[in-house]
Design a protein around this motif. Sequence first.
Motif, PDB file in Angstrom:
ATOM      1  N   PHE A  11     -46.420   5.326 -38.941  1.00 40.36           N
ATOM      2  CA  PHE A  11     -46.964   6.622 -39.356  1.00 40.36           C
ATOM      3  C   PHE A  11     -47.918   7.222 -38.329  1.00 40.36           C
ATOM      4  O   PHE A  11     -48.460   8.298 -38.533  1.00 40.36           O
ATOM      5  CB  PHE A  11     -47.692   6.476 -40.703  1.00 40.36           C
ATOM      6  N   LEU A  12     -48.122   6.534 -37.220  1.00 40.88           N
ATOM      7  CA  LEU A  12     -49.167   6.941 -36.278  1.00 40.88           C
ATOM      8  C   LEU A  12     -48.778   8.182 -35.478  1.00 40.88           C
ATOM      9  O   LEU A  12     -49.599   9.060 -35.249  1.00 40.88           O
ATOM     10  CB  LEU A  12     -49.462   5.780 -35.314  1.00 40.88           C
ATOM     11  N   ASP A  13     -47.518   8.225 -35.028  1.00 45.14           N
ATOM     12  CA  ASP A  13     -47.105   9.338 -34.154  1.00 45.14           C
ATOM     13  C   ASP A  13     -45.712   9.809 -34.571  1.00 45.14           C
ATOM     14  O   ASP A  13     -44.713   9.165 -34.255  1.00 45.14           O
ATOM     15  CB  ASP A  13     -47.088   8.859 -32.696  1.00 45.14           C
ATOM     16  N   PRO A  14     -45.663  10.942 -35.294  1.00 44.41           N
ATOM     17  CA  PRO A  14     -44.356  11.401 -35.787  1.00 44.41           C
ATOM     18  C   PRO A  14     -43.380  11.770 -34.661  1.00 44.41           C
ATOM     19  O   PRO A  14     -42.182  11.840 -34.911  1.00 44.41           O
ATOM     20  CB  PRO A  14     -44.695  12.612 -36.661  1.00 44.41           C
ATOM     21  N   LEU A  15     -43.883  11.978 -33.449  1.00 45.21           N
ATOM     22  CA  LEU A  15     -42.960  12.258 -32.347  1.00 45.21           C
ATOM     23  C   LEU A  15     -42.184  10.993 -31.962  1.00 45.21           C
ATOM     24  O   LEU A  15     -41.029  11.063 -31.553  1.00 45.21           O
ATOM     25  CB  LEU A  15     -43.742  12.791 -31.134  1.00 45.21           C
ATOM     26  N   GLN A  16     -42.821   9.839 -32.091  1.00 49.58           N
ATOM     27  CA  GLN A  16     -42.174   8.586 -31.682  1.00 49.58           C
ATOM     28  C   GLN A  16     -41.574   7.811 -32.857  1.00 49.58           C
ATOM     29  O   GLN A  16     -40.606   7.089 -32.684  1.00 49.58           O
ATOM     30  CB  GLN A  16     -43.189   7.669 -30.980  1.00 49.58           C
ATOM     31  N   GLU A  61     -41.521  12.336 -40.487  1.00 48.08           N
ATOM     32  CA  GLU A  61     -42.052  12.985 -41.691  1.00 48.08           C
ATOM     33  C   GLU A  61     -43.514  12.607 -41.954  1.00 48.08           C
ATOM     34  O   GLU A  61     -44.129  13.112 -42.880  1.00 48.08           O
ATOM     35  CB  GLU A  61     -41.193  12.627 -42.914  1.00 48.08           C
ATOM     36  N   SER A  62     -44.073  11.710 -41.099  1.00 44.55           N
ATOM     37  CA  SER A  62     -45.447  11.275 -41.347  1.00 44.55           C
ATOM     38  C   SER A  62     -46.418  12.442 -41.237  1.00 44.55           C
ATOM     39  O   SER A  62     -46.386  13.206 -40.276  1.00 44.55           O
ATOM     40  CB  SER A  62     -45.851  10.203 -40.337  1.00 44.55           C
ATOM     41  N   VAL A  63     -47.292  12.569 -42.231  1.00 46.67           N
ATOM     42  CA  VAL A  63     -48.296  13.627 -42.170  1.00 46.67           C
ATOM     43  C   VAL A  63     -49.700  13.057 -41.952  1.00 46.67           C
ATOM     44  O   VAL A  63     -50.658  13.804 -41.850  1.00 46.67           O
ATOM     45  CB  VAL A  63     -48.288  14.495 -43.453  1.00 46.67           C
ATOM     46  N   VAL A  64     -49.823  11.726 -41.880  1.00 42.29           N
ATOM     47  CA  VAL A  64     -51.149  11.142 -41.692  1.00 42.29           C
ATOM     48  C   VAL A  64     -51.433  10.799 -40.230  1.00 42.29           C
ATOM     49  O   VAL A  64     -52.545  10.407 -39.884  1.00 42.29           O
ATOM     50  CB  VAL A  64     -51.348   9.864 -42.558  1.00 42.29           C
ATOM     51  N   GLY A  65     -50.433  10.948 -39.370  1.00 42.47           N
ATOM     52  CA  GLY A  65     -50.623  10.570 -37.976  1.00 42.47           C
ATOM     53  C   GLY A  65     -50.986  11.745 -37.094  1.00 42.47           C
ATOM     54  O   GLY A  65     -51.453  12.788 -37.569  1.00 42.47           O
ATOM     55  N   CYS A  66     -50.790  11.557 -35.798  1.00 42.69           N
ATOM     56  CA  CYS A  66     -51.155  12.569 -34.820  1.00 42.69           C
ATOM     57  C   CYS A  66     -50.026  12.648 -33.784  1.00 42.69           C
ATOM     58  O   CYS A  66     -49.871  11.725 -32.977  1.00 42.69           O
ATOM     59  CB  CYS A  66     -52.472  12.166 -34.163  1.00 42.69           C
ATOM     60  N   PRO A  67     -49.238  13.731 -33.812  1.00 43.60           N
ATOM     61  CA  PRO A  67     -48.111  13.799 -32.878  1.00 43.60           C
ATOM     62  C   PRO A  67     -48.579  13.821 -31.423  1.00 43.60           C
ATOM     63  O   PRO A  67     -49.504  14.562 -31.083  1.00 43.60           O
ATOM     64  CB  PRO A  67     -47.400  15.105 -33.259  1.00 43.60           C
ATOM     65  N   GLY A  68     -47.961  13.009 -30.599  1.00 46.04           N
ATOM     66  CA  GLY A  68     -48.271  12.989 -29.170  1.00 46.04           C
ATOM     67  C   GLY A  68     -49.242  11.908 -28.763  1.00 46.04           C
ATOM     68  O   GLY A  68     -49.445  11.663 -27.577  1.00 46.04           O
ATOM     69  N   ILE A  69     -49.849  11.204 -29.723  1.00 39.74           N
ATOM     70  CA  ILE A  69     -50.928  10.269 -29.374  1.00 39.74           C
ATOM     71  C   ILE A  69     -50.408   9.082 -28.556  1.00 39.74           C
ATOM     72  O   ILE A  69     -51.109   8.560 -27.688  1.00 39.74           O
ATOM     73  CB  ILE A  69     -51.689   9.813 -30.646  1.00 39.74           C
ATOM     74  N   VAL A  70     -49.165   8.663 -28.790  1.00 37.80           N
ATOM     75  CA  VAL A  70     -48.641   7.520 -28.029  1.00 37.80           C
ATOM     76  C   VAL A  70     -48.508   7.895 -26.544  1.00 37.80           C
ATOM     77  O   VAL A  70     -48.839   7.098 -25.663  1.00 37.80           O
ATOM     78  CB  VAL A  70     -47.293   7.040 -28.615  1.00 37.80           C
ATOM     79  N   ASN A  71     -48.060   9.125 -26.283  1.00 33.75           N
ATOM     80  CA  ASN A  71     -47.961   9.526 -24.875  1.00 33.75           C
ATOM     81  C   ASN A  71     -49.339   9.733 -24.232  1.00 33.75           C
ATOM     82  O   ASN A  71     -49.481   9.550 -23.020  1.00 33.75           O
ATOM     83  CB  ASN A  71     -47.078  10.770 -24.724  1.00 33.75           C
ATOM     84  N   CYS A  72     -50.347  10.099 -25.019  1.00 33.66           N
ATOM     85  CA  CYS A  72     -51.726  10.142 -24.484  1.00 33.66           C
ATOM     86  C   CYS A  72     -52.138   8.745 -24.030  1.00 33.66           C
ATOM     87  O   CYS A  72     -52.770   8.573 -22.984  1.00 33.66           O
ATOM     88  CB  CYS A  72     -52.711  10.637 -25.540  1.00 33.66           C
ATOM     89  N   ALA A  73     -51.772   7.738 -24.823  1.00 32.40           N
ATOM     90  CA  ALA A  73     -52.098   6.355 -24.455  1.00 32.40           C
ATOM     91  C   ALA A  73     -51.294   5.927 -23.233  1.00 32.40           C
ATOM     92  O   ALA A  73     -51.802   5.240 -22.348  1.00 32.40           O
ATOM     93  CB  ALA A  73     -51.818   5.423 -25.636  1.00 32.40           C
ATOM     94  N   ARG A  74     -50.031   6.349 -23.184  1.00 28.63           N
ATOM     95  CA  ARG A  74     -49.184   6.000 -22.052  1.00 28.63           C
ATOM     96  C   ARG A  74     -49.756   6.599 -20.759  1.00 28.63           C
ATOM     97  O   ARG A  74     -49.742   5.975 -19.709  1.00 28.63           O
ATOM     98  CB  ARG A  74     -47.766   6.538 -22.294  1.00 28.63           C
ATOM     99  N   ALA A  75     -50.297   7.797 -20.883  1.00 26.48           N
ATOM    100  CA  ALA A  75     -50.879   8.464 -19.714  1.00 26.48           C
ATOM    101  C   ALA A  75     -52.239   7.864 -19.342  1.00 26.48           C
ATOM    102  O   ALA A  75     -52.838   8.255 -18.337  1.00 26.48           O
ATOM    103  CB  ALA A  75     -51.023   9.963 -19.990  1.00 26.48           C
TER     104      ALA A  75
END
Lengths: 281, 515
Positions: free
Chosen positions: B284-289, B293-307
Amino acid sequence: MRPQPWRLEIEHCTTFTYDPPARSSYNEVRMVPLTTVRQTTMSARVEITPNSRQYRYWDYWGTQVVAFDIPASHPQLEVRSVAVVDTGPAGGRGDAGWGALESMGSQMAEFLVPTPYTAWTPELVAVAEGLRTGGPVDTVEAVVEWVHSALQYQQGVTGVHTSAAEALDAGKGVCQDFAHIGVTLLRRLGIPARYVSGYLHPKPDPSIGEEMAGESHAWIEAWTGDWWESDPTNLVAVGTRHVVVGRGRDYADVTPVKGIYAGGGDDTMTTTVRITRTPRD
Amino acid sequence: MVGDVIDEYRLPAGVFDEMMDTGGRVRSQYHDVASVLAQMGDTDLIERSDRLASAFRDQGVTFDLDGEERPFPLDVVPRVFAAAEWAMVEEGLSQRVRALEAFLADVYGQGRILDAEVIPRRLVTSSPGFLRPAHGVDPPNGVRVHVAGIDIIRDEYGRLCVLEDNLRCPSGVSYVLANRRAMARVLPELFTGRSIGPVSDYPARLVAALRAAAPRGISDPTVVVLTPGVFNSAFYEHALLARLMGVELVEGRDLICRGSDLFVRTTDGEMPVHVVYRRIDDAFLDPLQFRPESVVGCPGIVNCARAGRVTIANAVGNGVADDKLVYSYVPDMIRFYLDEDPVLDNVETYRLIIESERERAMAAMPELVWKRVDGSGGKDLVIGPTTPATELVRLKAEVEADPRAWIAQRLVRFSTAPTWTGDGLNPRHVDLRPFAVNDGERVWVMPGGLTRVALSEGGLVVNSSQGGGSKDTWVVGGVVPTPAGRPPAALVERMQGPPMQRGPMSGGAQQQQQQ
């Protein structure tokens, strides 16, 4: 005679229209061709409209990903990918026997197990058993020929979410379906198989400088000592006409554009591919 | 002293009791506690027990079970570890965390242990916790397991064993903090004149580890706690930790990714965020990855970590290392990455993907414990001896259909500890969830941890979600309990799992006693 390498210029344009406009969106694009033994990507760029900062990385499968977000309201999103790629003929196929494949079972496990798109149904299992013949290389050829004959190419019958089994039931489909059925059968037979996403030049012998409407295409790779490609949709040798963008277990691993947007409206997508053989200077 | 609660304490047969040895003698680390309890009458204990319960209700310490708020009862009798034995636990946990960190870095990077075929590649690639989007995300200080909750039990022979690793969002530390405060208030005489390992610096240790994990070049990082929201069963803990660490408690909708940077919306505008201690599952952390349908996460956060612009703690994809089948290979990881022998043993585990082990496990089905590899909280847990035959038949079919999804373990009748049951002290089975914090320099183990107790007589399921209770857990000066014996050799040989040439009780711990 060994075919000469080609130089291909590909322009892949995808437009999303949102109604009402998207408030923001987060996206990943997999459209940059790979550099492999058979092809060299000379240049590649991705243009995003509205303009936005791009972050690039290589994913688990080795595909180059362009990630970006659009923080402001936008009625439309356009992704334009332009690449110049030198392509060559197919390489070797290896000569691994069934025993060698079995001993690679754990290392190749990801390419031997079913996925939601490539689940084994009793029907697919029965088909697979009937296609085992001689060695693995012969079996791959038999599978590819069978898939080509079992499905009639027709757009609009299946969609991006159609599984191999559903497409086989329908008897009709597009390249994605041919490829999914192909990898499903090969894996069932113990032959490691990958789904390949890329582009196909529509002509076997194009003249230089002639721009053609091309297509996003999908085909397969099997491992029989080496990875080698087959095109069950067209039953043609994979070589200079084929440009590889990504490889994975199925379509979900190599989706060209995936994203989510806020706004709650509907979106419509249009896509065009133009492909031109250009001079190699 | 005839008739006091300690005299009346009766040991059950065939298990190891934390307080009393088989000769009826109180173990030395329990002497002080036992003598205070012996001086209290039943009426006094009943009253203290009630006061603990009301202290918890007032503080709002409850557990959400199927949507119903239930108290998580705190027992009046602490569970006590001798410092010398605890040193072995610390060493064992630290070693395990170091090996699991190396494993995670490896499977989301080069895959050396898979190339070496120490762990079969197909086992990792088929793990539900192996998340391919985590590949190539390199945390700035190399830490992925900022907090580990590694569950430990003591078996019939007195041996401490690891039951499972929890490396995603291990919860329960708030109960440890609340238990200690409530006990000090309600039973102050237990604490008088004794040195008990402190638990109250946990939040300071955690926030220091989170700050140490900040992206490169950020000297004064902003840390937040990310919660799924007030309806989550552990929300109390999320709020408490944020308050004690002095950082913001946020929800997914408060966060926004821009480019590769993360911001939190505040009344003063958007502020940059560098470290996210998230208590949201990966899915549920990153609906982009993950789940779109998750509404409790934050889209894009995994790529912020990757960067490398944001650190997610614990890291994404840790579930592959606490997969219960991968667990059975942790001793192999310790040897492979650290070139050390495991300090803590695993519980004997059958690897059901191996045909011969599956056949042996199936033959012994009613005697074993069966667990789904990705289960937690006592769900999908089948205890052979207490399960009707018809259920076992169904389980057998399920395991045969997907042996990768299950493990079987020896049914350990883990140790008991004296527990107030309303009419006296009675032995109840206990486990332990210690908490380890990795700041990249060292792995710090909180002294004690959460002892969970199965409140029903003979019950072996201690999870709070299964109606268990808890105990304040002490580490005090003293000597190691004498082991009651060794596991029978036949049992050891039967198992494919880690060889047990070096039981901690017969090796390391005895040496420590002699120091």
